[in-house]
Design an enzyme around this catalytic site. Structure first.
Site, PDB file in Angstrom:
ATOM      1  N   MET A   1      12.442  23.859   0.977  1.00  0.00           N
ATOM      2  CA  MET A   1      11.586  23.027   0.128  1.00  0.00           C
ATOM      3  C   MET A   1      12.406  22.206  -0.877  1.00  0.00           C
ATOM      4  SD  MET A   1       8.356  24.110  -2.255  1.00  0.00           S
ATOM      5  CE  MET A   1       7.447  24.871  -0.922  1.00  0.00           C
TER       6      MET A   1
ATOM      7  N   LYS B   1       0.845  -1.207   0.000  1.00  0.00           N
ATOM      8  CA  LYS B   1       0.000   0.000   0.000  1.00  0.00           C
ATOM      9  C   LYS B   1       0.878   1.254   0.000  1.00  0.00           C
ATOM     10  CE  LYS B   1      -0.145  -0.313   4.998  1.00  0.00           C
ATOM     11  NZ  LYS B   1      -0.783  -1.021   6.125  1.00  0.00           N
TER      12      LYS B   1
ATOM     13  N   ARG C   1      -9.752  -0.245  15.357  1.00  0.00           N
ATOM     14  CA  ARG C   1      -9.718   0.550  14.136  1.00  0.00           C
ATOM     15  C   ARG C   1     -10.748  -0.055  13.175  1.00  0.00           C
ATOM     16  NH1 ARG C   1      -3.951   1.294  11.211  1.00  0.00           N
ATOM     17  NH2 ARG C   1      -4.481  -0.820  10.542  1.00  0.00           N
TER      18      ARG C   1
ATOM     19  N   TYR D   1      17.007  29.822   6.441  1.00  0.00           N
ATOM     20  CA  TYR D   1      15.850  30.549   6.975  1.00  0.00           C
ATOM     21  C   TYR D   1      15.963  30.718   8.481  1.00  0.00           C
ATOM     22  CZ  TYR D   1      13.464  29.934   2.517  1.00  0.00           C
ATOM     23  OH  TYR D   1      13.112  29.963   1.202  1.00  0.00           O
TER      24      TYR D   1
HETATM   25  C1  LIG Z   1       0.051  -1.981   6.738  1.00  0.00           C
HETATM   26  C2  LIG Z   1      -0.494  -3.262   7.223  1.00  0.00           C
HETATM   27  C3  LIG Z   1       0.336  -4.381   7.386  1.00  0.00           C
HETATM   28  C4  LIG Z   1       1.838  -4.329   7.244  1.00  0.00           C
HETATM   29  O1  LIG Z   1       2.390  -3.751   8.397  1.00  0.00           O
HETATM   30  P1  LIG Z   1       3.975  -3.599   8.615  1.00  0.00           P
HETATM   31  O2  LIG Z   1       4.097  -3.082   9.982  1.00  0.00           O
HETATM   32  O3  LIG Z   1       4.440  -2.605   7.601  1.00  0.00           O
HETATM   33  O4  LIG Z   1       4.568  -4.929   8.394  1.00  0.00           O
HETATM   34  C5  LIG Z   1      -0.265  -5.579   7.711  1.00  0.00           C
HETATM   35  N1  LIG Z   1      -1.608  -5.668   7.905  1.00  0.00           N
HETATM   36  C6  LIG Z   1      -2.423  -4.603   7.785  1.00  0.00           C
HETATM   37  C7  LIG Z   1      -3.888  -4.771   8.010  1.00  0.00           C
HETATM   38  C8  LIG Z   1      -1.900  -3.363   7.456  1.00  0.00           C
HETATM   39  O5  LIG Z   1      -2.705  -2.310   7.354  1.00  0.00           O
END
Ligand SMILES: *Cc1c(COP(=O)(O)O)cnc(C)c1O
Length: 364
Positions: free
Chosen positions: A301, A34, A128, A253
């Site tokens: 930046m 992701k 969650r 800055y």
């Molecule tokens: C992002 C995520 C993972 C992976 O987590 P890591 O800590 O990066 O290994 C696994 N399961 C779910 C549901 C996630 O959202």
């Protein structure tokens, strides 16, 4: 010369996948890619992960991007679908979706499911996503009754504190997960990277590594290298200018940094617009042509300034390493920014070119 570059080492990626397999030899691997594969470039990472058993993304859109790039392997959508359009798309693209709330079940029932496999999520304490233990059995029955269900829904949950070694919370989450899923058919999945490393009993049928695949440690105080992993991203840029300072000269800055003695200053083409955190304090380490340098003044930046030391022989065009080698792990830079490596990796921005390196023949 070029601007900031993230070099992506797919050999390191496959090495890390192998390390995870060694740690969880009986489990299948759902590789989490992701958020643009944690900033590494989602499609290239997916192509290099042909040995993973499935891929996981957060959103339907990300999964479709993968399908459109020709990725044919199973893809799991961790947040599931949120409306009838997404439900249709999930079916059309054969996406496995996580079901975590009643509204999703109702959508599925009204549309005879997606036709693709499902994962049912239990909330074991993260609070969650997911059904409570009390709701779980009923949710499971309803999914099994969908006319288009192919196989029994997978059963999953997520750790809140697996990065803490010997956490009582994790033990309780594992216990609750095993207890609630006992007797139900379907493959189980609980462990993220930290669970894979810290809680072998949580490996079950599927593990879901994200951060560790990229060679980075989810455990505070440890680097990926300590865990036998290799960093996949090497974030670097080029020396754009140098200048000689006398004692008392200020830099950047707000004139926050002041030379206490004559020194040479380097300027490099990288800033918070590239994802190098603004929060980094002066003194944050960098490496210029393999030699140590320290951030001076605020991150801008598009640029940063750093103290090269009075006798530096650095020249314009020299490489400036921001993070990614074993001498400069992203874990250390994240700690300096009072952030976590996840965030630093994700925030490497669009304009940073991803350069894929591999010793293997290109994947077709
Ligand atoms: C992002 C995520 C993972 C992976 O987590 P890591 O800590 O990066 O290994 C696994 N399961 C779910 C549901 C996630 O959202």
């Amino acid at each position: 010369m070029s601007a900031a570059t993230a070099r992506i080492d797919t050999d390191a990626l496959r090495h890390n996948l192998g390390q995870i397999r060694n740690r969880a030899p009986a489990s299948k691997i759902m590789a989490v890619i992701k958020a643009n594969a944690y900033g590494h470039g989602m499609v290239a990472i997916a192509q290099a992960l042909a040995d993973a058993d499935s891929l996981a993304v957060a959103r339907v859109e990300e999964a479709i991007q993968l399908r459109e790039a020709g990725i044919a392997c199973p893809i799991v959508v961790l947040e599931g679908i949120c409306n009838a359009d997404e439900l249709g798309l999930a079916g059309q693209h054969s996406l496995e979706t996580v079901v975590h709330c009643r509204e999703q079940i109702i959508l599925m029932e009204q549309n005879s499911g997606t036709g693709a496999d499902l994962w049912l999520k239990l909330d074991t304490g993260m609070n969650r996503l997911g059904f409570t233990a009390e709701e779980f059995g009923e949710a499971h029955r309803r999914l099994v009754n969908l006319p288009s269900a192919n196989r029994d829904p997978g059963l999953m949950s997520h750790f809140s504190s697996a990065d803490v070694a010997e956490s009582a919370t994790s033990q309780e989450q594992l216990r609750k997960f095993l207890e609630t899923t006992a007797g139900l058919p379907g493959e189980r999945s609980l462990a993220n990277s930290a669970g894979i490393l810290n809680i072998p009993a949580s490996h079950l049928e599927w593990v879901r590594p994200g951060l560790s695949l990229y060679g980075v440690s989810p455990v505070a105080g440890k680097t990926g290298q300590d865990l036998g992993l290799r960093p996949v991203m090497r974030f670097s840029t080029w020396l754009l200018a140098t200048r000689n300072l006398v004692a008392g000269d200020t830099v950047g800055y707000g004139c926050r940094w002041r030379a206490v003695r004559p020194t040479r200053l380097g300027i490099a083409a990288c800033g918070y617009g590239d994802g190098y955190p603004w929060a980094l304090p002066e003194g944050t380490p960098l490496r210029v042509n393999g030699k140590h340098a320290r951030l001076a003044g605020r991150v801008s930046m598009d640029m940063i300034a750093f103290d090269l030391g009075a006798d530096s022989d650095a020249r314009i065009g020299d490489e400036v390493l921001l993070w990614g080698e074993t001498e400069l792990p992203v874990e250390e830079i994240a700690a300096a920014a009072q952030s976590i490596p996840y965030e630093l990796l994700c925030r490497v921005s669009e304009r940073v070119s991803r350069e894929i390196v591999t010793s293997q023949a290109p994947i077709r």
